[in-house]
Design an enzyme around this catalytic site. Sequence first.
Site, PDB file in Angstrom:
ATOM      1  N   CYS A  56      20.227 -51.345 -15.296  1.00 29.39           N
ATOM      2  CA  CYS A  56      19.529 -50.811 -14.119  1.00 29.39           C
ATOM      3  C   CYS A  56      19.693 -49.297 -13.958  1.00 29.39           C
ATOM      4  O   CYS A  56      18.787 -48.619 -13.500  1.00 29.39           O
ATOM      5  CB  CYS A  56      20.035 -51.501 -12.857  1.00 29.39           C
ATOM      6  SG  CYS A  56      19.637 -53.245 -12.860  1.00 29.39           S
ATOM      7  N   HIS A  57      20.885 -48.787 -14.307  1.00 22.73           N
ATOM      8  CA  HIS A  57      21.135 -47.362 -14.040  1.00 22.73           C
ATOM      9  C   HIS A  57      20.857 -46.470 -15.249  1.00 22.73           C
ATOM     10  O   HIS A  57      20.821 -45.249 -15.099  1.00 22.73           O
ATOM     11  CB  HIS A  57      22.587 -47.172 -13.580  1.00 22.73           C
ATOM     12  CG  HIS A  57      22.894 -47.903 -12.308  1.00 22.73           C
ATOM     13  ND1 HIS A  57      22.547 -47.409 -11.064  1.00 22.73           N
ATOM     14  CD2 HIS A  57      23.479 -49.101 -12.080  1.00 22.73           C
ATOM     15  CE1 HIS A  57      22.937 -48.276 -10.122  1.00 22.73           C
ATOM     16  NE2 HIS A  57      23.485 -49.307 -10.718  1.00 22.73           N
ATOM     17  N   MET A 107      22.396 -53.506  -4.334  1.00 25.02           N
ATOM     18  CA  MET A 107      23.498 -53.561  -5.304  1.00 25.02           C
ATOM     19  C   MET A 107      24.384 -54.764  -4.953  1.00 25.02           C
ATOM     20  O   MET A 107      24.764 -54.948  -3.803  1.00 25.02           O
ATOM     21  CB  MET A 107      24.289 -52.259  -5.192  1.00 25.02           C
ATOM     22  CG  MET A 107      25.656 -52.310  -5.787  1.00 25.02           C
ATOM     23  SD  MET A 107      25.703 -51.613  -7.421  1.00 25.02           S
ATOM     24  CE  MET A 107      27.462 -51.733  -7.720  1.00 25.02           C
ATOM     25  N   HIS A 385       8.175 -58.313  -9.253  1.00 26.64           N
ATOM     26  CA  HIS A 385       8.895 -58.808 -10.442  1.00 26.64           C
ATOM     27  C   HIS A 385       8.209 -60.098 -10.880  1.00 26.64           C
ATOM     28  O   HIS A 385       8.581 -61.197 -10.451  1.00 26.64           O
ATOM     29  CB  HIS A 385      10.372 -59.047 -10.112  1.00 26.64           C
ATOM     30  CG  HIS A 385      11.192 -59.285 -11.342  1.00 26.64           C
ATOM     31  ND1 HIS A 385      11.126 -60.457 -12.064  1.00 26.64           N
ATOM     32  CD2 HIS A 385      12.076 -58.500 -12.010  1.00 26.64           C
ATOM     33  CE1 HIS A 385      11.933 -60.378 -13.104  1.00 26.64           C
ATOM     34  NE2 HIS A 385      12.533 -59.186 -13.091  1.00 26.64           N
TER      35      HIS A 385
HETATM   36 FE1  DHE Z   1      15.251 -59.568 -17.630  1.00 26.99          FE
HETATM   37  C1  DHE Z   1      12.217 -60.422 -19.059  1.00 26.99           C
HETATM   38  C2  DHE Z   1      14.677 -56.300 -18.411  1.00 26.99           C
HETATM   39  C3  DHE Z   1      18.105 -58.680 -15.952  1.00 26.99           C
HETATM   40  C4  DHE Z   1      16.104 -62.845 -17.364  1.00 26.99           C
HETATM   41  N1  DHE Z   1      13.697 -58.552 -18.517  1.00 26.99           N
HETATM   42  C5  DHE Z   1      12.540 -59.095 -19.035  1.00 26.99           C
HETATM   43  C6  DHE Z   1      11.735 -58.032 -19.588  1.00 26.99           C
HETATM   44  C7  DHE Z   1      12.440 -56.872 -19.422  1.00 26.99           C
HETATM   45  C8  DHE Z   1      13.670 -57.197 -18.753  1.00 26.99           C
HETATM   46  C9  DHE Z   1      12.023 -55.496 -19.853  1.00 26.99           C
HETATM   47  C10 DHE Z   1      10.363 -58.196 -20.232  1.00 26.99           C
HETATM   48  C11 DHE Z   1      10.485 -58.523 -21.700  1.00 26.99           C
HETATM   49  C12 DHE Z   1       9.132 -58.772 -22.356  1.00 26.99           C
HETATM   50  O1  DHE Z   1       8.320 -59.529 -21.810  1.00 26.99           O
HETATM   51  O2  DHE Z   1       8.880 -58.219 -23.435  1.00 26.99           O
HETATM   52  N2  DHE Z   1      16.186 -57.780 -17.173  1.00 26.99           N
HETATM   53  C13 DHE Z   1      15.791 -56.567 -17.611  1.00 26.99           C
HETATM   54  C14 DHE Z   1      16.703 -55.552 -17.140  1.00 26.99           C
HETATM   55  O3  DHE Z   1      16.667 -54.325 -17.431  1.00 26.99           O
HETATM   56  C15 DHE Z   1      17.618 -56.177 -16.174  1.00 26.99           C
HETATM   57  C16 DHE Z   1      17.188 -55.771 -14.755  1.00 26.99           C
HETATM   58  C17 DHE Z   1      19.077 -55.751 -16.238  1.00 26.99           C
HETATM   59  C18 DHE Z   1      19.750 -55.948 -17.568  1.00 26.99           C
HETATM   60  O4  DHE Z   1      20.872 -55.460 -17.747  1.00 26.99           O
HETATM   61  O5  DHE Z   1      19.196 -56.577 -18.467  1.00 26.99           O
HETATM   62  C19 DHE Z   1      17.330 -57.664 -16.438  1.00 26.99           C
HETATM   63  N3  DHE Z   1      16.816 -60.589 -16.771  1.00 26.99           N
HETATM   64  C20 DHE Z   1      17.872 -60.048 -16.151  1.00 26.99           C
HETATM   65  C21 DHE Z   1      18.802 -61.062 -15.685  1.00 26.99           C
HETATM   66  O6  DHE Z   1      19.883 -60.858 -15.085  1.00 26.99           O
HETATM   67  C22 DHE Z   1      18.176 -62.378 -15.977  1.00 26.99           C
HETATM   68  C23 DHE Z   1      17.763 -63.021 -14.648  1.00 26.99           C
HETATM   69  C24 DHE Z   1      19.096 -63.381 -16.692  1.00 26.99           C
HETATM   70  C25 DHE Z   1      19.440 -63.026 -18.100  1.00 26.99           C
HETATM   71  O7  DHE Z   1      19.260 -63.884 -18.984  1.00 26.99           O
HETATM   72  O8  DHE Z   1      19.911 -61.936 -18.351  1.00 26.99           O
HETATM   73  C26 DHE Z   1      16.963 -61.954 -16.778  1.00 26.99           C
HETATM   74  N4  DHE Z   1      14.317 -61.309 -18.097  1.00 26.99           N
HETATM   75  C27 DHE Z   1      14.872 -62.551 -17.947  1.00 26.99           C
HETATM   76  C28 DHE Z   1      13.956 -63.552 -18.477  1.00 26.99           C
HETATM   77  C29 DHE Z   1      12.826 -62.857 -18.949  1.00 26.99           C
HETATM   78  C30 DHE Z   1      13.087 -61.449 -18.717  1.00 26.99           C
HETATM   79  C31 DHE Z   1      14.183 -65.062 -18.459  1.00 26.99           C
HETATM   80  C32 DHE Z   1      11.578 -63.450 -19.610  1.00 26.99           C
HETATM   81  C33 DHE Z   1      10.670 -64.062 -18.602  1.00 26.99           C
HETATM   82  C34 DHE Z   1       9.476 -64.727 -19.253  1.00 26.99           C
HETATM   83  O9  DHE Z   1       9.073 -65.801 -18.752  1.00 26.99           O
HETATM   84  O10 DHE Z   1       8.932 -64.188 -20.231  1.00 26.99           O
END
Ligand code: DHE
Length: 566
Positions: A56-57, A107, A385
């Site tokens: 995030c940061h 946060m 989101h």
């Molecule tokens: Fe995600 C998709 C980034 C935290 C679960 N997440 C995405 C995508 C991005 C992203 C850029 C799109 C990818 C694509 O389609 O090509 N996510 C981030 C972050 O930067 C963030 C906020 C913090 C981090 O450190 O990663 C973050 N994300 C999370 C979680 O905490 C989640 C809830 C649990 C986990 O597994 O880490 C999470 N993100 C997901 C999921 C998708 C996702 C399940 C895909 C959704 C889908 O149906 O395609």
Amino acid sequence: MQKRNVKSGALYLAALPLALAGAFGSAYAQDAAPPAMTAEEKATGKKIYFERCAGCHGVLRKGATGKNLEPAWSKKDKDGKETSGGTLKLGTSRLEKIIALGTEGGMVNYDDILTKEEINVMARYIQNVPDVPPEFSLKDMQDSWKLLVPVDQRPKKQMSKVNLKNIFAVTLRDTGELALIDGDTKQIWQILKTGYAVHISRLSLSGRYVYTVGRDGLVTLIDLWFEKPTTVATVKIGSDARSVDTSKFKGYEDKYLVGGSYWPPQYSVMEGDTLKPLKVVSTRGMTVDGEYHPEPRVASIVSSHIKPEWVINVKETGMILLVDYSDINNLKTTTINSAKFLHDGGWDASKRYFLVAANASHKVAAVDTKTGKLAALVDTKKIPHPGRGANFIHPKYGPVWATGHLGDAVISLISTPSDNPKHAKYKQYNWKVVQELKTPGAGNLFVKTHPKSKHLWTDMPMNPERENAETNLVFDLTDLSKPPVKIDVAKDSGLPVTKALRRAVHQEFSEDGTEVWISLWGGKTDQSAIVVYDDKTLKVKKVITDPKMITPTGKFNVWNTQHDVY
Ligand code: DHE
């Protein structure tokens, strides 16, 4: 100071752009010298920062979805007025409180993930100048590449009798593993080691290969044609990454894989069936405001069905890149200005328009992949989101795409264009938010439906209240005036109540669109589960739980992911 926020263990931690808000407006500490740290403490700080904060940061701490966390910063607004701030001015004890308790701005509290000592280390670590991690070149990629099973040593046909179309690739976040679960029998078919906290799985157009990308930048290629799913190649694309997709246009089917990195800010092209590194392209450059940004991270990537192009969304610059992969030595890129900070998104029903959240601008950007232009910037509520969003025909407004919001208790329905003559009457609504569905709280991450379903499923895993975070809401698409049905996923799992929240996160339909799978995401030592619902009756069909299934989050059904069904 502020209300304790959501139980952590989970990690949209600090996901809201207002993270640390309030705290930053407070009285600053007097002492502005960076606190001393031993080498061991620095190493601990670095590890925790990567695992919990960088998403995030930002690695350089310039802020994106989270606040700027540089020791000292100053900036001028458009009228030339200068403001300044920084972690040094806040000082150790103030920062410790923020990290421990979270803020009302979004946060999340860390006092139940990190020890007191670790919180103190982090409070001091972020007052020191950020470490700049090394770059990652094509040569680094080549050195990391492991072709474990060459193509000619792989099966020529599917060796098992498993119904591959209904396999679910499930992220086991905290163990750095992927569970492949048979959707017909609900049995775990195989658990494989992958990168750390796999973010997404995507499918080859053929449906044979699963590609995963870990937060540590490790891409894993899994072949489902073996008797048991087998990892056939791995490669690192950087030290921090979130996205992958293959080439899907006719003539290029699965020829290439593209991976997007958070650090270094770049995307990489590989061979689709071996992961052999071919090309690296930096995304550093100017933002939509005309300022240079040293860390424009690659967020969502999707492969066009109508052109040999990838849609690559660059978070910090707010630029959407349409990258033509038909000649990767002479790469043609269309750069489309949209808004900051680009995050996740999905196709409209026609798969011509890609809609992506510009979360800090509270907008959704829609790009027309046919004309290569921005089709619309739609105002939404706070911090859209969508995951990949959800497409359905609204009884009054025709084809719509839905997004939830992290920062508001609303699901927005955006009208999308359609070539179907029967939908001509809906043209007047295109790119407008035609309806907002109220929910009991903010903190939504994912929405989902299926062409065969009459339901829209929405979660609220980042909501601070247990009664919201552990549940899903189901809206009736035939009558959206009806209040949604609340589904208590934690209760339905039958697992004992835990002190900390378990988040009901991310829905995925079965291949035939009759079942919905929801993760009940507990802490690393809690028993987690996937609860499977009958989409028609909304009754539990099965609870999949196993001591090896630790921290399940994203689930990707082979058929639906292969064909972008949502
Ligand atoms: Fe995600 C998709 C980034 C935290 C679960 N997440 C995405 C995508 C991005 C992203 C850029 C799109 C990818 C694509 O389609 O090509 N996510 C981030 C972050 O930067 C963030 C906020 C913090 C981090 O450190 O990663 C973050 N994300 C999370 C979680 O905490 C989640 C809830 C649990 C986990 O597994 O880490 C999470 N993100 C997901 C999921 C998708 C996702 C399940 C895909 C959704 C889908 O149906 O395609």
